[in-house]
Write a protein that holds these residues in place. Structure first.
Motif, mmCIF file in Angstrom:
data_model
loop_
_atom_site.group_PDB
_atom_site.id
_atom_site.type_symbol
_atom_site.label_atom_id
_atom_site.label_comp_id
_atom_site.label_asym_id
_atom_site.label_seq_id
_atom_site.Cartn_x
_atom_site.Cartn_y
_atom_site.Cartn_z
ATOM 1 N N ALA A 1 0.860 -1.188 0.000
ATOM 2 C CA ALA A 1 0.000 0.000 0.000
ATOM 3 C C ALA A 1 0.893 1.233 0.000
ATOM 4 N N PRO A 2 0.792 2.078 -1.037
ATOM 5 C CA PRO A 2 1.646 3.270 -1.028
ATOM 6 C C PRO A 2 1.271 4.215 0.118
ATOM 7 N N ARG A 3 2.257 4.958 0.552
ATOM 8 C CA ARG A 3 2.087 5.842 1.701
ATOM 9 C C ARG A 3 0.950 6.839 1.531
ATOM 10 N N PHE A 4 0.860 7.449 0.330
ATOM 11 C CA PHE A 4 -0.190 8.460 0.142
ATOM 12 C C PHE A 4 -1.587 7.851 0.299
ATOM 13 N N MET A 5 -1.708 6.581 -0.046
ATOM 14 C CA MET A 5 -3.004 5.894 0.056
ATOM 15 C C MET A 5 -3.383 5.697 1.521
ATOM 16 N N VAL A 6 -2.397 5.244 2.287
ATOM 17 C CA VAL A 6 -2.600 5.047 3.721
ATOM 18 C C VAL A 6 -3.002 6.375 4.351
ATOM 19 N N GLU A 7 -2.261 7.424 3.994
ATOM 20 C CA GLU A 7 -2.474 8.733 4.589
ATOM 21 C C GLU A 7 -3.879 9.266 4.286
ATOM 22 N N ARG A 8 -4.277 9.120 3.025
ATOM 23 C CA ARG A 8 -5.575 9.681 2.641
ATOM 24 C C ARG A 8 -6.723 8.951 3.351
ATOM 25 N N LEU A 9 -6.621 7.649 3.442
ATOM 26 C CA LEU A 9 -7.676 6.886 4.120
ATOM 27 C C LEU A 9 -7.702 7.222 5.611
ATOM 28 N N MET A 10 -6.511 7.321 6.204
ATOM 29 C CA MET A 10 -6.472 7.623 7.640
ATOM 30 C C MET A 10 -7.010 9.023 7.920
ATOM 31 N N LYS A 11 -6.722 9.962 7.028
ATOM 32 C CA LYS A 11 -7.238 11.328 7.213
ATOM 33 C C LYS A 11 -8.756 11.335 7.124
ATOM 34 N N ASN A 12 -9.300 10.340 6.427
ATOM 35 C CA ASN A 12 -10.750 10.237 6.284
ATOM 36 C C ASN A 12 -11.370 9.497 7.479
#
Ligand code: AMP
Length: 533
Positions: free
Chosen positions: A299-310
């Protein structure tokens, strides 16, 4: 005198799972969105009833214990019925990946000696093409149409459902799944009743998929790939609501998530990426999921970040067909509340920790023997063992695992002191330069962060002095331009200087396997004559 324990024999068979769901969560819904855009609803009691009917219908065809029944199907309730019904009559469901090439489909169906083929109307062209090449298949039944074969509902509709599951051993097989095989022929992994039950128990716990009666799960991961990560079994144990889609269109998935109150979903990174792009293009918010499981590729970092921010908990999982597939799953660590958001994202971008039931270790890539420390730095070949890890491929002459159980995953990783696994490469892809190892995956991930790069793949090419040196193949985004120097300048602050690729080659496309992963084997074959000076 030896004192025996005084507890009951209670057979760990897959039928116990569906019996439990029908007894304890009979009205919890199973929703299916079909290829023609229609929707149907059933529930765990309905799946149980129809599973008994399919078991009767198979026995009526003369299918017996241990026989293989194939499915060529997407995710829907009738496919689920076949999962439980085939196991319930003592058979083995062979879930075929419809994206395999014809030669592979020919090989796996013949190797498995499948006697029945249950398929989706969408795959009628495959059936028409392959029929003559599948001599063992005696019966074709179509899940969602009666146009070219016996229709599933008519077929099981002729049965009354009054049936007692066929009894057997816990170690009997119940499901067969072939690996996509990056080298040689696909290999069959034969799951047992016991391994499936244990794996599902592990899957529903908080340290893994965290399922409960309030969960509404839309598994995007296909039911033909590694048993959909065991979710249809774990989900039945917890009595969750399941939402299936036979199409992988992000618009459909998004609509289902909104309408059906989906709390959890699971899929490979490309599925999540497509969902992001759909939401962005239509000015929509991401669905407010409780948890998103991402696995199959990093899982790329930006993907993790965006989901977690949501507000979504990201469960980054690692596993393989040979491990049923759960090996590790990410989730809150003991120090979670003390971590900054950035630290949480960084930890979640790693592959999580082993669930109870599997053991992991890394060994030296040089001798494949010496165990490495769990120091968060030593990178080695990842090995795994446990009751749902493969011992021997179907019909193979020799064990795939070592005598002490350790199975070489072919992955390369680092184990951290808190148990977190960080994958860095595949053993076949790691690049050996002057006796030192370079991670091709880290170079690819770093290159993928360049704004003009759509996809990047790195392979080691023979080098007269260093043995091998990295070469990066890059597909540019449509309408974007960049030069090799730009990519190298982008990489320079991100990786060790001696890791920098010796060449950057721009290509129109990068080959993929049937499961959507970069096929380095095909890439190497395409550039077999490539020479570094
Ligand atoms: P398959 O048997 O087709 O599911 O492929 C299993 C392989 O996928 C593993 O051996 C890994 O190389 C890769 N894989 C699975 N999950 C992850 C993950 N979370 N991060 C990186 N690679 C993964």
């Amino acid at each position: 005198m030896k004192v025996l324990g005084a507890m009951q024999d209670w057979s760990m068979r897959v039928t116990a799972i569906i019996d439990h769901a029908a007894r304890e969560a009979p009205t919890r819904e199973i929703v299916s969105y079909w290829a023609d855009g229609s929707e149907t609803r059933t529930d765990w009691a309905g799946i149980h009833r129809d599973a008994k009917k399919i078991a009767q219908a198979l026995l009526a065809l003369g299918i017996g214990r241990g026989d293989r029944v194939a499915s060529l199907a997407m995710n829907h309730s009738r496919h689920l019925v076949s999962w439980y019904g085939v196991a319930g009559m003592g058979g083995v469901l062979h879930t075929c990946n419809p994206r395999l090439f014809d030669d592979q489909l020919e090989y796996i169906v013949n190797h498995a000696e499948d006697r029945v083929m249950l398929y989706d109307a969408a795959f009628q062209p495959i059936v028409d093409r392959m029929r003559d090449r599948w001599p063992t298949v005696e019966h074709y039944i179509c899940f969602d149409s009666g146009a070219h074969a016996l229709a599933f509902e008519d077929w099981i509709g002729a049965q009354n459902g009054d049936f007692a599951w066929v009894e057997g051993e816990e170690r009997d097989p119940c499901m067969l799944c072939y690996t996509s095989g990056t080298t040689g022929n696909p290999k069959g992994v034969l799951y047992e009743h016991r391994s499936t039950v244990l794996h599902a128990l592990a899957g529903l716990q908080p340290a893994a998929f965290n399922l409960s009666a309030s969960s509404v799960m839309l598994p995007v991961v296909p039911m033909f790939h590694a048993a959909s990560w065991g979710l249809p079994y774990a989900g039945a144990m917890a009595g969750i609501k399941l939402v299936f889609s036979a199409v992988n269109d992000p618009a459909v998935l998004h609509g289902l998530m909104e309408r059906e109150g989906v709390t959890d979903s699971a899929g490979v990174p490309t599925v999540w990426l497509a969902h992001f792009q759909y939401c962005d293009a239509h000015g929509l918010e991401l669905p407010r999921l409780r948890a998103a499981t991402i696995g199959g590729s990093a899982a790329p970092r930006f993907m993790v970040e965006r989901l977690m921010k949501n507000g979504t908990r990201v469960q980054h999982a690692w596993g393989m067909t040979e491990t049923s597939p759960i090996g590790t799953v990410g989730g809150p660590t003991h120090d979670w509340d003390q971590l900054s958001f950035e630290e949480k994202v960084a930890k979640t971008a790693m592959q999580g920790r082993p669930v109870f039931g599997v053991e992991l270790r890394t060994v030296s890539l040089d001798d494949m023997e010496t165990e490495l420390p769990r120091d968060g730095a030593s990178s080695g070949a990842l090995q795994i063992r446990g009751p749902w890890v493969i011992k021997r491929y179907f019909k193979a002459d020799e064990d795939a695992a070592r005598p002490d159980g350790w199975f070489d995953t072919g992955d390369v990783g680092v184990l951290h002191p808190d148990g977190t696994l960080q994958l860095t490469d595949r053993t076949k892809d790691v690049i050996k330069s002057g006796g030192e190892w370079i991670s091709s995956v880290e170079l690819e991930n770093a290159a993928a962060g360049h704004p003009a790069v759509a996809e990047a793949a790195c392979v080691g090419m023979p080098h007269p002095k260093w043995d091998e040196r990295p070469v990066l193949f890059v597909v540019k985004k449509a309408g974007e331009d960049c030069r090799a120097e730009d990519i190298l300048a982008h990489l320079t602050p991100l990786v060790a200087r001696w890791w920098l690729p010796d060449a950057v080659e721009f290509v129109d496309d990068i080959p993929h396997t049937a499961t959507g992963k970069i096929s380095k084997k095909d890439l190497r074959a395409r550039f077999a004559d490539y020479r570094l000076g």
